[in-house]
Design an enzyme around this catalytic site. Structure first.
Site, PDB file in Angstrom:
ATOM      1  N   GLY A 103     -61.849  22.533 -38.736  1.00 41.02           N
ATOM      2  CA  GLY A 103     -63.022  23.188 -38.179  1.00 41.02           C
ATOM      3  C   GLY A 103     -62.804  24.677 -37.983  1.00 41.02           C
ATOM      4  N   GLY A 105     -61.919  26.268 -35.423  1.00 40.90           N
ATOM      5  CA  GLY A 105     -60.673  26.533 -34.687  1.00 40.90           C
ATOM      6  C   GLY A 105     -59.492  26.596 -35.641  1.00 40.90           C
ATOM      7  N   SER A 149     -65.679  19.209 -40.466  1.00 48.58           N
ATOM      8  CA  SER A 149     -66.275  19.195 -39.118  1.00 48.58           C
ATOM      9  C   SER A 149     -67.559  18.402 -39.179  1.00 48.58           C
ATOM     10  CB  SER A 149     -66.596  20.628 -38.696  1.00 48.58           C
ATOM     11  OG  SER A 149     -67.584  20.623 -37.699  1.00 48.58           O
ATOM     12  N   ASP A 151     -69.926  18.512 -37.187  1.00 48.98           N
ATOM     13  CA  ASP A 151     -71.048  19.221 -36.558  1.00 48.98           C
ATOM     14  C   ASP A 151     -71.875  20.096 -37.501  1.00 48.98           C
ATOM     15  OD1 ASP A 151     -70.177  18.133 -34.253  1.00 48.98           O
ATOM     16  OD2 ASP A 151     -69.250  19.947 -33.452  1.00 48.98           O
ATOM     17  N   GLU A 250     -75.141  17.316 -27.425  1.00 50.58           N
ATOM     18  CA  GLU A 250     -74.162  17.508 -26.331  1.00 50.58           C
ATOM     19  C   GLU A 250     -74.314  18.861 -25.636  1.00 50.58           C
ATOM     20  OE1 GLU A 250     -70.588  17.278 -28.554  1.00 50.58           O
ATOM     21  OE2 GLU A 250     -69.513  16.284 -26.937  1.00 50.58           O
ATOM     22  N   ASN A 521     -83.954  11.666 -62.442  1.00 44.83           N
ATOM     23  CA  ASN A 521     -84.224  12.087 -63.820  1.00 44.83           C
ATOM     24  C   ASN A 521     -85.518  12.882 -63.913  1.00 44.83           C
ATOM     25  OD1 ASN A 521     -85.937  10.017 -63.146  1.00 44.83           O
ATOM     26  ND2 ASN A 521     -85.840   8.992 -65.129  1.00 44.83           N
ATOM     27  N   MET A 561     -77.896   1.393 -62.279  1.00 43.89           N
ATOM     28  CA  MET A 561     -79.199   1.784 -62.824  1.00 43.89           C
ATOM     29  C   MET A 561     -79.196   3.261 -63.210  1.00 43.89           C
ATOM     30  SD  MET A 561     -81.982  -0.150 -60.497  1.00 43.89           S
ATOM     31  CE  MET A 561     -82.450  -1.839 -60.841  1.00 43.89           C
ATOM     32  N   GLY A 562     -80.368   3.781 -63.498  1.00 41.29           N
ATOM     33  CA  GLY A 562     -80.482   5.191 -63.859  1.00 41.29           C
ATOM     34  C   GLY A 562     -81.354   5.378 -65.089  1.00 41.29           C
TER      35      GLY A 562
HETATM   36  P1  ADP Z   1     -61.308  22.468 -35.032  1.00 39.87           P
HETATM   37  O1  ADP Z   1     -60.452  22.983 -36.145  1.00 39.87           O
HETATM   38  O2  ADP Z   1     -61.833  21.117 -35.337  1.00 39.87           O
HETATM   39  O3  ADP Z   1     -62.345  23.487 -34.623  1.00 39.87           O
HETATM   40  P2  ADP Z   1     -59.675  23.127 -32.704  1.00 39.87           P
HETATM   41  O4  ADP Z   1     -60.537  24.232 -32.249  1.00 39.87           O
HETATM   42  O5  ADP Z   1     -59.136  22.213 -31.683  1.00 39.87           O
HETATM   43  O6  ADP Z   1     -60.378  22.191 -33.769  1.00 39.87           O
HETATM   44  O7  ADP Z   1     -58.466  23.766 -33.515  1.00 39.87           O
HETATM   45  C1  ADP Z   1     -57.467  22.964 -34.077  1.00 39.87           C
HETATM   46  C2  ADP Z   1     -56.127  23.666 -34.001  1.00 39.87           C
HETATM   47  O8  ADP Z   1     -56.194  24.929 -34.693  1.00 39.87           O
HETATM   48  C3  ADP Z   1     -55.706  24.039 -32.602  1.00 39.87           C
HETATM   49  O9  ADP Z   1     -55.121  22.960 -31.935  1.00 39.87           O
HETATM   50  C4  ADP Z   1     -54.711  25.134 -32.872  1.00 39.87           C
HETATM   51  O10 ADP Z   1     -53.491  24.602 -33.299  1.00 39.87           O
HETATM   52  C5  ADP Z   1     -55.355  25.861 -34.045  1.00 39.87           C
HETATM   53  N1  ADP Z   1     -56.147  26.975 -33.500  1.00 39.87           N
HETATM   54  C6  ADP Z   1     -57.413  26.961 -33.045  1.00 39.87           C
HETATM   55  N2  ADP Z   1     -57.788  28.183 -32.600  1.00 39.87           N
HETATM   56  C7  ADP Z   1     -56.728  28.974 -32.772  1.00 39.87           C
HETATM   57  C8  ADP Z   1     -56.457  30.367 -32.503  1.00 39.87           C
HETATM   58  N3  ADP Z   1     -57.383  31.156 -31.953  1.00 39.87           N
HETATM   59  N4  ADP Z   1     -55.237  30.845 -32.816  1.00 39.87           N
HETATM   60  C9  ADP Z   1     -54.306  30.066 -33.387  1.00 39.87           C
HETATM   61  N5  ADP Z   1     -54.498  28.755 -33.639  1.00 39.87           N
HETATM   62  C10 ADP Z   1     -55.672  28.224 -33.351  1.00 39.87           C
END
Ligand code: ADP
Length: 742
Positions: A103, A105, A149, A151, A250, A521, A561-562
Site C-alpha cells: 500500500g 505506506g 491495497s 481500498d 470506516e 465481441n 463460450m464467446g
Molecule cells: P500499507 O503498505 O498497506 O499502506 P503500512 O502503512 O502499514 O501498510 O506500511 C507497511 C510497512 O511499510 C510499515 O510497517 C513499514 O515497515 C513501511 N513503512 C510505512 N511507512 C513508512 C515510512 N514513512 N518510512 C519507512 N517505512 C515505512
C-alpha cells in the site's frame, strides 16, 4: 541482474498472482529472483528470509488469497537503522532491483529507501560492513512498485490489487443482507473498509442499490444530514421498499471532520424512525478469499510489466509504480503517485472536500452523483419547463448479467429527469408485437443485483414485414429515443432499423446501443457488460475442476463460450493459469496440437500433475473439444489422462459482478444523457457507447458496419489479443520457438 520481490503492509487478494508473474517473467528474461519473506521485516532480518524463488514455487498460487511470501508491518524499517540493515542484506544477496507490492505506506518506505540508498551504502562502507568496490557496484538500486491495497486509495492506477475482490465480498454480503432485511422490513447499516478512501463504500452502494452511503471524501453537505437521511429512508418505506440499507465507510465523517460511525447511524435510525436496525461490520472478510478474475489478471499483467520495467537500461532509474489505466498497464513515477495520494489525505484533513473529490478523478465523482440520484426514494419533481420525453428501453441478444442493472439505472435516471420510460419486453420480438409498457421508479426496485434479463431478451433480428410493425409500434407509443442494451444480435437489429430510416420515418429517432454480452465481441467498447461476470464464473469453475485432479495426472480441456470471440478463453486461461488458450482468431492447426502434446508430455515427465487447456467454443470446427481430448488422451499414454469439461450456460447466468454492475450503471447514465441531447437537436445522431481506454466514448452508427467482422460477429480489431504474449510466457517454462505466435 538479481531482483528481490516482497509483499508488504495489509495483504490483498491478487498479490500472489503478481508474485507469480514477477518470478516467471524474470525467469523468461534470465533474471534471478529472490523472495523477501514477511515484507520489510524479512529485508531487515536477512538470513533465510531472503531466498531464491523459482518456477515451481509459484505454481498453484494464482487462485489463493493473501500472499504466500508473507507480509508484515515492520516498525524497524521506519527507522534509518532498520533500513541500513535492509540495505546490507540486499547487497549481500547481490540484489540490485526491488519489486514491492504494498500500500501507500509500503511504497513510502520504498521511496525513502531509494532516497537514502547512496548514504546507506556509504555508511556500510564506513562501518566496514562492505567494501567500497561493492558499494560502487550497487549504486543504482532499481525500485518498481505495485499497489496492493483493497481500498483503491492510491494515485497512479485506476484499480489497486485487491480492490475488485473486496468489492466482490462486499456485494455478496450486502446482497445477502438485503434479502433478510426485506423479509423483516429491517434496516441495516453495513460498515466497509476505507479509512481515508470511500471507494469501496461508494462502489458497493452503486453496485447493490443501497439506500444511503457515507464516505470520507464527500460528507453530507447539511448540518442536519441525519434528518435528510431519515426522510429519504422513510419515504422509501412509504412507497413500499422493504429493506433499507446504509453503507458507511470506516472513515466516514461529517463536514466538520467529526467521525460518523456505523453505531451512530444505527442509533439515529432507531430513534428517529423507530426501526429495528442492525449493524454489520464486514471487517477482514473483505480482505480474504480467492481473488476475482480481474485481480488475478491485472496483477499478472502488472507483475509481468514490473519485470520489463526493471530491464530499462537507464543507469539510475527513477522508482516507478506500475498501474492500470483504462486497459493499459501504465508506469508513473513513484514520487508523483505518493504526492497525489498524500494530497487527498491532506485535502480531507483540511476539509477541502471539493479538492479531495477532484483528486479522486472523474469516474469517482461521476459514480457519486449517480448514487446520489439513485438512492432517492422517489424521483425529483420535474422542474418547470423541463422537457418530458418518451424513451424506450430494451434488451436484445443473448442474456448477459448486468442487463437488469443497466435497465434500472436508465429508468431511474430517466424518470428523475421527468421522462416517461417505456420497457420493451422480449427484445425485438416485443417491438414487433407491441409488447411495450411504462416502467416507473418502483417497478425496477431491486433490479440492480439480479442476473438474467427481467425484460426478456432473445436473438431475433427483424426482417421483411417486421419493420412495418416496429414503425407502427414506435409511433403508437410516441417513442422519441431508444436505448438497446444487448449483444451482437441487438446491434445488428439496430443497424437494420438505422439503415431503413429513410423509408420509415419512425426509425429516424436517436438510438443508442449499450454493450451487454458475455462474449465481449461488440464494436466501440473494450469491455461489454456481462463479460466480467462470465470470467469469474469460468475462474471459479476451473478452480474446482483443477482441484478434482489432486490424485491423478490429468489434463483438462475446458470449453468456454464467446461465439467467435476468444476473449473469455484467453482471459479465462490467464486467470486460471492454463497452459494454452485456443481461439478462433488464431485458429488451431495440427502442428499446434502436435507441439502442445509435446509440451504436455514434457511437463508431466517433469512432475506436473494437472494440465489445463482452455478452448473457445468456435476455435476450430473440426478440432472440436472432444477431438482434442481424444487426441491428448491417446498421445498422453501412461503419462496423463484427459477429461473434457464444457462449461455451457452457467457462464450466462449468475448475479452480475460488481464491475459489471458499475459499468452497466455508468454507461446507462450516459445513454440517457445522450438521448436527451440528441432529441430535438438539428442533426440527431445514433451511436453505440462503450468504455475505450477507460473513457466512455460514442461511436456513430454510421461508422459501426466498417468496424465489424460480420461473418464472425466480432470487431475487426480487438485490443486484448496483445495480451497473448504474457499469458503464454507465464503458462509454461518452454523456450520460445522462432516464429511462435505465443
Ligand atoms: P500499507 O503498505 O498497506 O499502506 P503500512 O502503512 O502499514 O501498510 O506500511 C507497511 C510497512 O511499510 C510499515 O510497517 C513499514 O515497515 C513501511 N513503512 C510505512 N511507512 C513508512 C515510512 N514513512 N518510512 C519507512 N517505512 C515505512
Amino acid at each position: 541482474m538479481k531482483i528481490g520481490v516482497l509483499t508488504s503492509g495489509g495483504d490483498a487478494p491478487g498479490m500472489n498472482a503478481a508474485v507469480r508473474a514477477v518470478v516467471r517473467m524474470a525467469l523468461d528474461k534470465g533474471i534471478k529472483t529472490y523472495a523477501i519473506y514477511e515484507g520489510y521485516q524479512g529485508m531487515v532480518d536477512g538470513g533465510d528470509r531472503i531466498r531464491p524463488i523459482g518456477w515451481n514455487d509459484v505454481g498453484g498460487i494464482l487462485h489463493q488469497g493473501g500472499t504466500v511470501i508473507g507480509s508484515a508491518r515492520c516498525a524497524r524499517f521506519r527507522e534509518r537503522d532498520g533500513r541500513l540493515q535492509a540495505a546490507l542484506h540486499l547487497v549481500q544477496n547481490g540484489i540490485d532491483g526491488l519489486i514491492i507490492i504494498g500500500g501507500d505506506g509500503s511504497l513510502t518506505g520504498a521511496h525513502i529507501l531509494q532516497k537514502e540508498w547512496t548514504g546507506l551504502l556509504a555508511e556500510l562502507v564506513e562501518k566496514g560492513e562492505i567494501e567500497q568496490a561493492v558499494a560502487d557496484q550497487y549504486q543504482a538500486l532499481k525500485i518498481v512498485g505495485m499497489v496492493g491495497s483493497i481500498d483503491n486509495d492510491m494515485y497512479g492506477t485506476d484499480m489497486t490489487i485487491g480492490a475488485d475482490t473486496a468489492l466482490h465480498r462486499i456485494v455478496d454480503a450486502v446482497d445477502a443482507i438485503a434479502s433478510t432485511a426485506a423479509s423483516h422490513q429491517r434496516s441495516f447499516v453495513v460498515e466497509v473498509m476505507g479509512r481515508r478512501c470511500g471507494y469501496l463504500a461508494l462502489m458497493g452502494a452503486l453496485a447493490t442499490g443501497a439506500d444511503w452511503v457515507l464516505i470520507p471524501e464527500a460528507p453530507p453537505n447539511l448540518d442536519d444530514w441525519e434528518s435528510k437521511m431519515c426522510e429519504v429512508l422513510a419515504e422509501g418505506r412509504h412507497v413500499g421498499r422493504r429493506d433499507s440499507i446504509v453503507i458507511v465507510a470506516e472513515g466516514a465523517q461529517d463536514r466538520y471532520g467529526n467521525p460518523i460511525t456505523s453505531q451512530y447511524v444505527k442509533e439515529v435510525l432507531e430513534e428517529r424512525l423507530g426501526e429495528d436496525t442492525r449493524v454489520t461490520v464486514l471487517g477482514h472478510v473483505q480482505r480474504g478469499g480467492s481473488p476475482s478474475a480481474f485481480d488475478r489478471n491485472v496483477s499478472t499483467l502488472m507483475g509481468a510489466d514490473a519485470v520489463e520495467a526493471m530491464l530499462s537500461d537507464a543507469p539510475k532509474m527513477e522508482p516507478i509504480v506500475i498501474g492500470i489505466q483504462g486497459n493499459e498497464i501504465s508506469r508513473t513515477p513513484l514520487s508523483h503517485c505518493l504526492e497525489k495520494t498524500w494530497g487527498v489525505a491532506e485535502a480531507i484533513k483540511r476539509r477541502d472536500y471539493e479538492r479531495a473529490m477532484d483528486l479522486r478523478g472523474r469516474s469517482f465523482s461521476d459514480a457519486f452523483h449517480i448514487v446520489r440520484t439513485m438512492v432517492r426514494a422517489l424521483p425529483h419533481e420535474p422542474e418547470p419547463g423541463q422537457r418530458r420525453l418518451r424513451l424506450a428501453v430494451m434488451n436484445a441478444g443473448g442474456p448477459a448479467p448486468g442487463m437488469n442493472t443497466a435497465v434500472r439505472a436508465a429508468v431511474r435516471l430517466g424518470v428523475d429527469k421527468g421522462h416517461t420510460m417505456l420497457g420493451v419486453y422480449n427484445g425485438f420480438r416485443g417491438l414487433i408485437d407491441g409488447d411495450i409498457s411504462e416502467l416507473d421508479w418502483m417497478k425496477v426496485g431491486g433490479w440492480a443485483p439480479r442476473g438474467g434479463a427481467l425484460l426478456g431478451t432473445n436473438r431475433d433480428i427483424p426482417e421483411g414485414r417486421d419493420f412495418y410493425a416496429i414503425a407502427r409500434n414506435l409511433e403508437k407509443h410516441q417513442v422519441q429515443g431508444l436505448l438497446m442494451i444487448g449483444g451482437f444480435a441487438g446491434y445488428q437489429s439496430v443497424l437494420e432499423l438505422y439503415a431503413r430510416r429513410d423509408t420509415f420515418p419512425a426509425f429516424d429517432i436517436p438510438i443508442i446501443c449499450l454493450p451487454a454480452s458475455i462474449n465481449n465481441n461488440l464494436p466501440g467498447a473494450d469491455l461489454s457488460v456481462g463479460a466480467d461476470t462470465a470470467l469469474n464464473s469460468i475462474a471459479q469453475a476451473v478452480d474446482k475442476i483443477k482441484q478434482s485432479a489432486v490424485a491423478s495426472q490429468r489434463t483438462f480441456v475446458v470449453e468456454v463460450m464467446g461465439h467467435y470471440c476468444g476473449y473469455l478463453s484467453l482471459m479465462g486461461a490467464m486467470a486460471t493459469g492454463a497452459e494454452r488458450a485456443y481461439m478462433h482468431e488464431e485458429g488451431v492447426t495440427l502442428k499446434d496440437l502436435v507441439e502442445d502434446v509435446r509440451q504436455l508430455k514434457k511437463g508431466f515427465r517433469r512432475g506436473k500433475r494437472v494440465g489445463l487447456m482452455i478452448r473457445n467454443e468456435m476455435a476450430n470446427e473440426i478440432y472440436s473439444t472432444s477431438f482434442m481430448s481424444a487426441l491428448f488422451e491417446e498421445e498422453g499414454g501412461d503419462l496423463f489422462d484427459v477429461r473434457q469439461a464444457i462449461l455451457g450456460h452457467m457462464q450466462q447466468g449468475g448475479d452480475p459482478s460488481p464491475f459489471d454492475r458499475i459499468l452497466a450503471t455508468r454507461l446507462a447514465a450516459r445513454c440517457v444523457d445522450f438521448l436527451e441531447a440528441q432529441i430535438g437537436s438539428d442533426n440527431p445522431e445514433s451511436a453505440c457507447i462503450g468504455q475505450v481506454q477507460g473513457e466512455i466514448l460514442l461511436t456513430s452508427l454510421e461508422d459501426v458496419p466498417r468496424q465489424l467482422d460480420k461473418a464472425h460477429s466480432r470487431p475487426k480489431t480487438q485490443w486484448w489479443l496483445d495480451l497473448r504474449t504474457v499469458a503464454g510466457v507465464l503458462a509454461q517454462p518452454a523456450p520460445k520457438k522462432k516464429g511462435s505466435k505465443r
